[in-house]
Write a protein that holds these residues in place. Structure first.
Motif, PDB file in Angstrom:
ATOM      1  N   ALA A 293      -6.506  -9.104   3.231  1.00  0.00           N
ATOM      2  CA  ALA A 293      -7.054  -8.867   4.762  1.00  0.00           C
ATOM      3  C   ALA A 293      -8.225  -7.604   4.473  1.00  0.00           C
ATOM      4  CB  ALA A 293      -6.613  -9.002   6.196  1.00  0.00           C
ATOM      5  N   ASN A 294      -7.805  -6.518   3.272  1.00  0.00           N
ATOM      6  CA  ASN A 294      -7.539  -4.629   3.952  1.00  0.00           C
ATOM      7  C   ASN A 294      -8.470  -4.470   2.003  1.00  0.00           C
ATOM      8  OD1 ASN A 294      -7.237  -3.569   6.642  1.00  0.00           O
ATOM      9  ND2 ASN A 294      -5.571  -4.746   5.687  1.00  0.00           N
ATOM     10  N   GLN A 295      -8.837  -3.801   2.124  1.00  0.00           N
ATOM     11  CA  GLN A 295      -9.669  -3.071   1.093  1.00  0.00           C
ATOM     12  C   GLN A 295      -8.483  -1.693   0.256  1.00  0.00           C
ATOM     13  OE1 GLN A 295     -13.534  -2.858  -0.319  1.00  0.00           O
ATOM     14  NE2 GLN A 295     -13.369  -4.871   0.832  1.00  0.00           N
ATOM     15  N   PHE A 296      -7.366  -1.901   0.453  1.00  0.00           N
ATOM     16  CA  PHE A 296      -6.285  -0.938  -0.627  1.00  0.00           C
ATOM     17  C   PHE A 296      -5.307  -1.727  -0.965  1.00  0.00           C
ATOM     18  CE2 PHE A 296      -3.319  -2.083   2.638  1.00  0.00           C
ATOM     19  CZ  PHE A 296      -3.703  -2.153   4.049  1.00  0.00           C
ATOM     20  N   HIS A 297      -4.788  -0.962  -2.375  1.00  0.00           N
ATOM     21  CA  HIS A 297      -3.851  -1.941  -3.042  1.00  0.00           C
ATOM     22  C   HIS A 297      -2.742  -1.467  -3.150  1.00  0.00           C
ATOM     23  CE1 HIS A 297      -7.774  -4.010  -4.427  1.00  0.00           C
ATOM     24  NE2 HIS A 297      -8.111  -2.640  -4.421  1.00  0.00           N
ATOM     25  N   ALA A 298      -2.171  -0.205  -2.372  1.00  0.00           N
ATOM     26  CA  ALA A 298      -0.800  -0.096  -1.752  1.00  0.00           C
ATOM     27  C   ALA A 298      -0.686  -0.049  -0.012  1.00  0.00           C
ATOM     28  CB  ALA A 298      -0.797   1.292  -2.594  1.00  0.00           C
ATOM     29  N   ILE A 299       0.990   0.048   0.102  1.00  0.00           N
ATOM     30  CA  ILE A 299       1.216  -0.067   1.236  1.00  0.00           C
ATOM     31  C   ILE A 299       2.705   0.726   1.384  1.00  0.00           C
ATOM     32  CG2 ILE A 299       2.387  -1.043   2.755  1.00  0.00           C
ATOM     33  CD1 ILE A 299       0.878  -3.696   2.436  1.00  0.00           C
ATOM     34  N   PRO A 300       3.109   1.563   2.004  1.00  0.00           N
ATOM     35  CA  PRO A 300       4.044   2.626   1.627  1.00  0.00           C
ATOM     36  C   PRO A 300       5.090   1.569   2.708  1.00  0.00           C
ATOM     37  CG  PRO A 300       2.394   4.205   2.295  1.00  0.00           C
ATOM     38  CD  PRO A 300       1.723   2.306   2.400  1.00  0.00           C
ATOM     39  N   VAL A 301       6.674   1.208   1.665  1.00  0.00           N
ATOM     40  CA  VAL A 301       7.812   1.094   3.231  1.00  0.00           C
ATOM     41  C   VAL A 301       8.238   1.463   2.812  1.00  0.00           C
ATOM     42  CG1 VAL A 301       9.505  -0.497   2.795  1.00  0.00           C
ATOM     43  CG2 VAL A 301       7.698  -0.602   0.666  1.00  0.00           C
ATOM     44  N   ILE A 302       9.003   2.016   4.449  1.00  0.00           N
ATOM     45  CA  ILE A 302       9.575   3.069   5.582  1.00  0.00           C
ATOM     46  C   ILE A 302      10.867   2.232   5.818  1.00  0.00           C
ATOM     47  CG2 ILE A 302       9.636   3.826   6.869  1.00  0.00           C
ATOM     48  CD1 ILE A 302       7.128   5.175   5.810  1.00  0.00           C
ATOM     49  N   GLU A 303      11.931   2.734   5.843  1.00  0.00           N
ATOM     50  CA  GLU A 303      12.872   2.456   6.496  1.00  0.00           C
ATOM     51  C   GLU A 303      13.412   4.130   7.415  1.00  0.00           C
ATOM     52  OE1 GLU A 303      16.750  -0.220   5.281  1.00  0.00           O
ATOM     53  OE2 GLU A 303      16.251   1.632   4.140  1.00  0.00           O
ATOM     54  N   ALA A 304      13.878   3.755   8.800  1.00  0.00           N
ATOM     55  CA  ALA A 304      14.523   4.945   9.660  1.00  0.00           C
ATOM     56  C   ALA A 304      13.606   6.171   8.975  1.00  0.00           C
ATOM     57  CB  ALA A 304      16.098   5.354   9.318  1.00  0.00           C
ATOM     58  N   GLU A 305      11.849   6.037   9.012  1.00  0.00           N
ATOM     59  CA  GLU A 305      11.554   7.223   9.065  1.00  0.00           C
ATOM     60  C   GLU A 305      11.266   7.432   8.081  1.00  0.00           C
ATOM     61  OE1 GLU A 305      10.538   9.542  12.558  1.00  0.00           O
ATOM     62  OE2 GLU A 305      11.599   7.656  14.115  1.00  0.00           O
ATOM     63  N   ARG A 306      11.979   7.222   7.503  1.00  0.00           N
ATOM     64  CA  ARG A 306      11.618   7.875   5.293  1.00  0.00           C
ATOM     65  C   ARG A 306      11.112   6.993   5.000  1.00  0.00           C
ATOM     66  NH1 ARG A 306      16.432   7.652   3.231  1.00  0.00           N
ATOM     67  NH2 ARG A 306      15.622   9.211   1.899  1.00  0.00           N
ATOM     68  N   LEU A 307      10.360   7.500   4.228  1.00  0.00           N
ATOM     69  CA  LEU A 307       9.300   6.764   2.615  1.00  0.00           C
ATOM     70  C   LEU A 307      10.752   6.409   1.601  1.00  0.00           C
ATOM     71  CD1 LEU A 307       6.855   6.124   1.517  1.00  0.00           C
ATOM     72  CD2 LEU A 307       6.801   7.773   0.113  1.00  0.00           C
ATOM     73  N   ILE A 308      10.388   5.184   1.210  1.00  0.00           N
ATOM     74  CA  ILE A 308      11.742   4.468   0.266  1.00  0.00           C
ATOM     75  C   ILE A 308      11.346   3.794  -1.038  1.00  0.00           C
ATOM     76  CG2 ILE A 308      13.593   4.511   2.241  1.00  0.00           C
ATOM     77  CD1 ILE A 308      13.569   1.254   2.279  1.00  0.00           C
ATOM     78  N   GLY A 309       9.463   3.714  -0.601  1.00  0.00           N
ATOM     79  CA  GLY A 309       9.470   2.810  -1.526  1.00  0.00           C
ATOM     80  C   GLY A 309       7.729   2.632  -1.959  1.00  0.00           C
ATOM     81  N   LEU A 310       6.958   1.649  -2.337  1.00  0.00           N
ATOM     82  CA  LEU A 310       5.777   1.419  -1.918  1.00  0.00           C
ATOM     83  C   LEU A 310       5.636  -0.003  -2.756  1.00  0.00           C
ATOM     84  CD1 LEU A 310       2.925   3.252  -1.477  1.00  0.00           C
ATOM     85  CD2 LEU A 310       2.522   3.932  -4.000  1.00  0.00           C
ATOM     86  N   VAL A 311       4.351  -0.366  -2.409  1.00  0.00           N
ATOM     87  CA  VAL A 311       4.449  -1.874  -2.485  1.00  0.00           C
ATOM     88  C   VAL A 311       2.878  -1.806  -3.147  1.00  0.00           C
ATOM     89  CG1 VAL A 311       3.596  -3.616  -0.199  1.00  0.00           C
ATOM     90  CG2 VAL A 311       5.578  -4.492  -2.523  1.00  0.00           C
ATOM     91  N   THR A 312       2.945  -2.512  -4.718  1.00  0.00           N
ATOM     92  CA  THR A 312       0.933  -2.438  -4.613  1.00  0.00           C
ATOM     93  C   THR A 312       0.856  -4.054  -5.034  1.00  0.00           C
ATOM     94  OG1 THR A 312       1.787  -2.158  -6.742  1.00  0.00           O
ATOM     95  CG2 THR A 312       1.725  -0.200  -5.949  1.00  0.00           C
ATOM     96  N   THR A 313      -0.537  -4.341  -4.956  1.00  0.00           N
ATOM     97  CA  THR A 313      -1.328  -5.366  -5.821  1.00  0.00           C
ATOM     98  C   THR A 313      -0.597  -5.736  -7.079  1.00  0.00           C
ATOM     99  OG1 THR A 313      -3.381  -4.142  -6.723  1.00  0.00           O
ATOM    100  CG2 THR A 313      -3.212  -5.079  -4.324  1.00  0.00           C
ATOM    101  N   HIS A 314      -0.552  -4.685  -7.419  1.00  0.00           N
ATOM    102  CA  HIS A 314       0.263  -4.178  -8.987  1.00  0.00           C
ATOM    103  C   HIS A 314       1.621  -5.325  -9.285  1.00  0.00           C
ATOM    104  CE1 HIS A 314       0.317  -4.488 -13.489  1.00  0.00           C
ATOM    105  NE2 HIS A 314       2.357  -4.254 -13.191  1.00  0.00           N
TER     106      HIS A 314
END
Length: 146
Positions: A109-130
């Protein structure tokens, strides 16, 4: 592919990040030395502030080259630019238990290819189309998408 599995199973968790004061030169060096295309910007406590895509970084570099009188002037502008000036602030994020199907829907639905993954307000990962493609084609049983 099971779209109901959590993204924590496919996300990239070993990330390179920068702080908001990172220079454009430093960001360029990171992109030049690595094969990834997205660079999270975080505070010292791993709180996500934004994300810089390689495409957006080079778009800024191109526009800068058009607005300046030459390489020397562009270099001076790079000295002033910081991650906070280049990042997309407040990017959409997911939590580790959100599903692969949800991530896929967001990508479609969007024009981006990465979404940050957050837990307890901390960045723990990144999920990409790849990551999703890799999961889909390495999955032993390819299930039909509903």
């Amino acid at each position: 592919m099971n779209p109901n599995r959590p993204i924590s199973e496919v996300m990239t968790s070993k990330l390179i990040t920068v702080g908001p004061a990172a220079s454009a030169h430093h960001i360029k060096a990171i992109f030049d030395q690595n094969e990834f295309h997205h660079l999270p910007v975080v505070e010292s406590n791993d709180k996500l502030l934004g994300i810089i895509s390689k495409q957006d970084f080079y778009k800024v570099a191109y526009v800068l080259s058009l607005q300046t009188t030459g390489r020397t002037w562009s270099e001076k502008e790079y000295e002033v630019l910081r991650a906070k000036d280049l990042m997309t602030e407040h990017p959409l994020s997911l939590e580790p238990e959100d599903t692969i199907g949800l991530a896929a829907d967001i990508f479609l639905a969007n024009q981006f290819h990465a979404i940050p993954v957050i837990e307890a307000e901390r960045l723990i990962g990144l999920v990409t189309t790849h990551d999703l493609l890799l999961y889909s084609f390495n999955s032993p049983i390819v299930e039909e998408w509903p």
